[in-house]
Design an enzyme around this catalytic site. Structure first.
Site, PDB file in Angstrom:
ATOM      1  N   ASN A 126       0.984  -1.091  -0.045  1.00 20.35           N
ATOM      2  CA  ASN A 126      -0.017  -0.034  -0.098  1.00 20.35           C
ATOM      3  C   ASN A 126       0.689   1.320  -0.030  1.00 20.35           C
ATOM      4  O   ASN A 126       0.631   2.296  -0.647  1.00 20.35           O
ATOM      5  CB  ASN A 126      -1.024   0.165   1.235  1.00 20.35           C
ATOM      6  CG  ASN A 126      -1.863  -1.142   1.270  1.00 20.35           C
ATOM      7  OD1 ASN A 126      -1.983  -1.883   0.282  1.00 20.35           O
ATOM      8  ND2 ASN A 126      -2.674  -1.414   2.049  1.00 20.35           N
ATOM      9  N   THR A 171     -14.607  37.334 -32.177  1.00 28.04           N
ATOM     10  CA  THR A 171     -15.411  37.166 -30.834  1.00 28.04           C
ATOM     11  C   THR A 171     -16.820  36.335 -31.519  1.00 28.04           C
ATOM     12  O   THR A 171     -17.065  36.931 -32.540  1.00 28.04           O
ATOM     13  CB  THR A 171     -15.916  38.440 -30.100  1.00 28.04           C
ATOM     14  OG1 THR A 171     -16.415  39.181 -30.847  1.00 28.04           O
ATOM     15  CG2 THR A 171     -14.549  39.161 -29.522  1.00 28.04           C
ATOM     16  N   HIS A 172     -17.196  35.383 -30.977  1.00 26.11           N
ATOM     17  CA  HIS A 172     -18.612  34.911 -31.417  1.00 26.11           C
ATOM     18  C   HIS A 172     -18.012  34.510 -33.080  1.00 26.11           C
ATOM     19  O   HIS A 172     -19.026  34.384 -33.673  1.00 26.11           O
ATOM     20  CB  HIS A 172     -19.762  35.730 -31.457  1.00 26.11           C
ATOM     21  CG  HIS A 172     -19.905  36.648 -30.248  1.00 26.11           C
ATOM     22  ND1 HIS A 172     -20.603  36.024 -29.076  1.00 26.11           N
ATOM     23  CD2 HIS A 172     -19.423  37.752 -29.855  1.00 26.11           C
ATOM     24  CE1 HIS A 172     -20.616  37.063 -28.274  1.00 26.11           C
ATOM     25  NE2 HIS A 172     -19.945  38.173 -28.399  1.00 26.11           N
ATOM     26  N   SER A 293      -6.586  11.875 -48.548  1.00 25.04           N
ATOM     27  CA  SER A 293      -7.752  10.877 -48.478  1.00 25.04           C
ATOM     28  C   SER A 293      -7.625   9.688 -49.483  1.00 25.04           C
ATOM     29  O   SER A 293      -7.182  10.045 -50.459  1.00 25.04           O
ATOM     30  CB  SER A 293      -8.979  11.709 -49.102  1.00 25.04           C
ATOM     31  OG  SER A 293      -9.990  11.124 -49.477  1.00 25.04           O
ATOM     32  N   LYS A 299      -7.396  16.005 -51.462  1.00 27.39           N
ATOM     33  CA  LYS A 299      -7.416  16.522 -50.179  1.00 27.39           C
ATOM     34  C   LYS A 299      -6.081  16.422 -49.494  1.00 27.39           C
ATOM     35  O   LYS A 299      -5.427  15.481 -49.741  1.00 27.39           O
ATOM     36  CB  LYS A 299      -8.580  15.720 -49.360  1.00 27.39           C
ATOM     37  CG  LYS A 299      -9.910  16.103 -49.914  1.00 27.39           C
ATOM     38  CD  LYS A 299     -10.824  15.517 -49.054  1.00 27.39           C
ATOM     39  CE  LYS A 299     -11.195  16.122 -47.861  1.00 27.39           C
ATOM     40  NZ  LYS A 299     -11.959  15.478 -46.772  1.00 27.39           N
ATOM     41  N   ASN A 301      -5.542  16.588 -45.273  1.00 23.67           N
ATOM     42  CA  ASN A 301      -5.985  16.673 -44.306  1.00 23.67           C
ATOM     43  C   ASN A 301      -5.339  16.857 -43.009  1.00 23.67           C
ATOM     44  O   ASN A 301      -4.100  16.495 -42.924  1.00 23.67           O
ATOM     45  CB  ASN A 301      -6.985  15.618 -44.125  1.00 23.67           C
ATOM     46  CG  ASN A 301      -8.080  15.207 -44.984  1.00 23.67           C
ATOM     47  OD1 ASN A 301      -8.423  16.133 -45.524  1.00 23.67           O
ATOM     48  ND2 ASN A 301      -8.208  14.070 -45.417  1.00 23.67           N
ATOM     49  N   GLU A 306      -7.181  17.088 -35.874  1.00 21.36           N
ATOM     50  CA  GLU A 306      -8.495  16.457 -35.513  1.00 21.36           C
ATOM     51  C   GLU A 306      -8.243  15.321 -34.446  1.00 21.36           C
ATOM     52  O   GLU A 306      -9.167  15.295 -33.315  1.00 21.36           O
ATOM     53  CB  GLU A 306      -8.911  15.715 -36.575  1.00 21.36           C
ATOM     54  CG  GLU A 306      -9.455  16.702 -37.573  1.00 21.36           C
ATOM     55  CD  GLU A 306      -9.744  16.227 -38.945  1.00 21.36           C
ATOM     56  OE1 GLU A 306     -10.290  15.189 -39.106  1.00 21.36           O
ATOM     57  OE2 GLU A 306      -9.525  16.864 -40.209  1.00 21.36           O
ATOM     58  N   TYR A 333      -6.567   2.121   2.016  1.00 21.63           N
ATOM     59  CA  TYR A 333      -6.431   1.519   0.429  1.00 21.63           C
ATOM     60  C   TYR A 333      -7.459   0.525   0.270  1.00 21.63           C
ATOM     61  O   TYR A 333      -7.689  -0.200   1.103  1.00 21.63           O
ATOM     62  CB  TYR A 333      -5.018   0.911   0.521  1.00 21.63           C
ATOM     63  CG  TYR A 333      -4.714  -0.043  -0.681  1.00 21.63           C
ATOM     64  CD1 TYR A 333      -4.228   0.946  -1.973  1.00 21.63           C
ATOM     65  CD2 TYR A 333      -5.141  -1.543  -0.723  1.00 21.63           C
ATOM     66  CE1 TYR A 333      -4.155   0.146  -2.927  1.00 21.63           C
ATOM     67  CE2 TYR A 333      -5.060  -1.963  -2.096  1.00 21.63           C
ATOM     68  CZ  TYR A 333      -4.443  -1.112  -3.225  1.00 21.63           C
ATOM     69  OH  TYR A 333      -4.505  -1.695  -4.611  1.00 21.63           O
ATOM     70  N   GLN A 338      -6.020   0.270  -7.750  1.00 19.54           N
ATOM     71  CA  GLN A 338      -5.157  -0.183  -8.769  1.00 19.54           C
ATOM     72  C   GLN A 338      -5.873   0.482 -10.103  1.00 19.54           C
ATOM     73  O   GLN A 338      -4.749   0.417 -11.060  1.00 19.54           O
ATOM     74  CB  GLN A 338      -5.524  -2.002  -8.727  1.00 19.54           C
ATOM     75  CG  GLN A 338      -4.878  -2.436 -10.009  1.00 19.54           C
ATOM     76  CD  GLN A 338      -4.645  -3.965  -9.741  1.00 19.54           C
ATOM     77  OE1 GLN A 338      -4.058  -4.520  -8.835  1.00 19.54           O
ATOM     78  NE2 GLN A 338      -5.453  -4.646 -10.515  1.00 19.54           N
ATOM     79  N   LYS A 341      -3.872   3.647 -12.118  1.00 21.05           N
ATOM     80  CA  LYS A 341      -2.554   3.673 -13.071  1.00 21.05           C
ATOM     81  C   LYS A 341      -2.964   3.784 -14.394  1.00 21.05           C
ATOM     82  O   LYS A 341      -2.407   4.653 -15.282  1.00 21.05           O
ATOM     83  CB  LYS A 341      -1.820   2.512 -12.439  1.00 21.05           C
ATOM     84  CG  LYS A 341      -0.890   2.990 -11.183  1.00 21.05           C
ATOM     85  CD  LYS A 341      -0.282   1.566 -11.086  1.00 21.05           C
ATOM     86  CE  LYS A 341      -1.087   0.647 -10.249  1.00 21.05           C
ATOM     87  NZ  LYS A 341      -1.909   1.071  -9.093  1.00 21.05           N
TER      88      LYS A 341
END
Ligand code: ARG
Length: 473
Positions: A126, A171-172, A293, A299, A301, A306, A333, A338, A341
């Site tokens: 422990n 902004t927005h 692609s 393409k 990408n 992402e 404990y 366990q 981890k």
């Protein structure tokens, strides 16, 4: 077939194996399903930490007289040999090792014989596992900090490379004011600087030794926890043995720091993805950091960005998991712990991989931003009136009417002649038409930390000073 045979051999070995707890009150070996369910091999990555913790423990046992000088020398020799095996990658685990702690003790037994049985004196798995995780995280935090510092360096280099390129701030997600692109990039540098500071702060609470707490209540043996702490080179010793073995807020803090950094990387990723669209066309990444692609040959990408955005979601899951793991857990404990981890390692690996890949992609970026529309100077025009004593609310109204007028006639600010402007409102002066250039807008910016090149230069200086205190990857 072969796999089944291996499995069967593993099962035989397992039932014949001595666990750390077998041989006393247990008459039967563990059931196969118990073994499969309870053994978690992910802790093997703490092998070196486990051995380092054991070296400190054995040294302390020797100094307080719980091991004779001869035993101490033998024990330390054995542990050093194991450490070498671990570092060289030749340490082998067996099916029968219940966890990394059992594996180390089993291997030490193979090397030293009966003497190995004295290592666990005054110790429990422990306090041992809590120590291993703390040592592991201390290293991880140092590595992550150095990686984040490297990432900030990439942002600074890009900010340098784009010079005084002017873009709209948003902004927005609507164009707001003109700013240097460098100012936008450096905004991320400041976010990441705080991430470094958060990690550094978390490191202080991680750097506490729980060794000597034992199973939960300490020991009747004359252990010296302060001595172990000093041998380990850790910043502080635990104050309460139950807290030392039962708490995982240090692990949760690590996951939180990792998640917040991932959130910053995810926001940056979102922008890089947007900027790489043909609609924005602000940036191109090198072929080495983009993917194609399988179907559409045109393409290119931004998959790295992402994936970082996607992986940020999985660290939010880690954060929720490490928080839930603690909720309702009675002292001290419990085996639930366990699971900490896998969560911590996942967050750590995700952050490390993301910093590496996204840093590479960002470093390869070539910016080619279009000139911003002159609408981003509307506030500057209003401020020109404010400087002449017009109340801001009124100036806002005047410029708003001017915008509406121009839009109705399919024109913009830069189509205005000085005469038209003064005609529109007598408080304008002819020279105000010069204000409607986004570049001039940036040049006129005077405020602290604002979007001006003076501010960008000051920011780069301050960030350079900050980074000088950290190793850059
Ligand atoms: N494998 C365990 C863990 O990761 C080690 C501690 C086991 N302690 C115990 N009392 N069974 O938490």
């Amino acid at each position: 077939m072969r796999e089944n045979e291996e499995q069967a051999t593993g099962d035989r070995e397992r039932s014949a194996a001595m666990t750390m707890w077998s041989g006393g009150r247990f008459e039967e070996g563990p059931a196969e399903s118990l073994w499969r369910f309870t053994v978690d091999t992910s802790d093997r990555r703490m092998l070196v930490d486990d051995i380092v913790g054991s070296i400190a423990h054995a040294t302390m046992l020797g100094r307080v007289g719980l091991l004779t000088p001869g035993e101490t020398a033998g024990m330390l020799g054995g542990l050093e040999a194991l450490k070498r095996e671990a570092e060289e990658g030749s340490f082998s685990f067996l099916h029968t090792d219940e966890d990394v702690h059992s594996a180390v003790e089993r291997r030490l037994g193979e090397v030293l014989g009966d003497l190995a049985g004295k290592l666990h004196t005054g110790r429990s798995r422990n306090d041992q596992v809590a120590l291993d995780l703390r040592l592991y995280l201390k290293r991880s935090i140092t590595d992550r900090i150095s990686q984040i510092a490297g990432f900030i360096r990439v942002l600074i280099d890009q900010a340098d490379a784009v010079g005084d390129t002017t873009v709209p701030s948003y902004t927005h997600l609507q164009q707001a004011q003109a700013v240097p692109l460098a100012h936008h990039l450096l905004a991320y540098a400041w976010m990441l600087k705080r991430d470094i500071e958060r990690f550094a702060d978390a490191r202080v609470r991680t750097d506490v030794s729980p060794l000597g707490a034992g199973a939960s209540g300490g020991s009747s043996l004359p252990l010296d926890a302060e001595m172990s702490t000093e041998i380990l080179g850790m910043g502080a010793v635990f104050d309460n043995s139950m807290d030392a073995v039962g708490s995982r807020d240090f692990a949760a803090e690590f996951v939180w720091c990792s998640t917040q950094t991932m959130l910053h990387l995810s926001r940056l990723s979102e922008e890089l993805i947007l900027w790489a669209t043909s609609e924005f066309a602000w940036v191109t990444f090198s072929d080495a950091f983009t993917t194609g692609s399988s179907a559409m040959p045109q393409k290119k990408n931004a998959d790295i960005a992402e994936l970082v955005r996607g992986k940020a979601a999985t660290t939010i899951g880690d954060l929720s998991a490490i928080a839930s793991l603690q909720k309702g857990l009675p002292m001290t404990y419990n085996r639930d712990l366990q699971e900490d981890k896998r969560i911590v390692f996942h967050a750590d690996d995700t952050l490390a991989g993301s910093l590496d890949a996204l840093g590479g992609m960002l470093g390869s970026a070539q910016f080619h931003t279009p000139a911003p529309s002159d609408w981003v100077t509307a506030l500057d025009l209003a401020e020109a009136l404010v400087l002449r004593g017009v109340p801001f609310r009124e100036a806002h109204h005047v410029v708003g009417r001017l915008v509406a007028d121009l839009l109705a006639n399919d024109r913009t600010f830069s189509d205005l002649t000085p005469e038209e402007l003064v005609d529109f409102d007598g408080r304008f002066v002819p020279a105000d038409v010069e204000v409607v250039d986004p570049v001039v807008s940036v040049q006129a910016r005077v405020t602290h930390g604002g979007g001006s090149m003076t501010s960008v230069a000051a920011q780069i200086d301050a960030l350079d000073d900050f980074l000088a205190g950290y190793t850059t990857a």
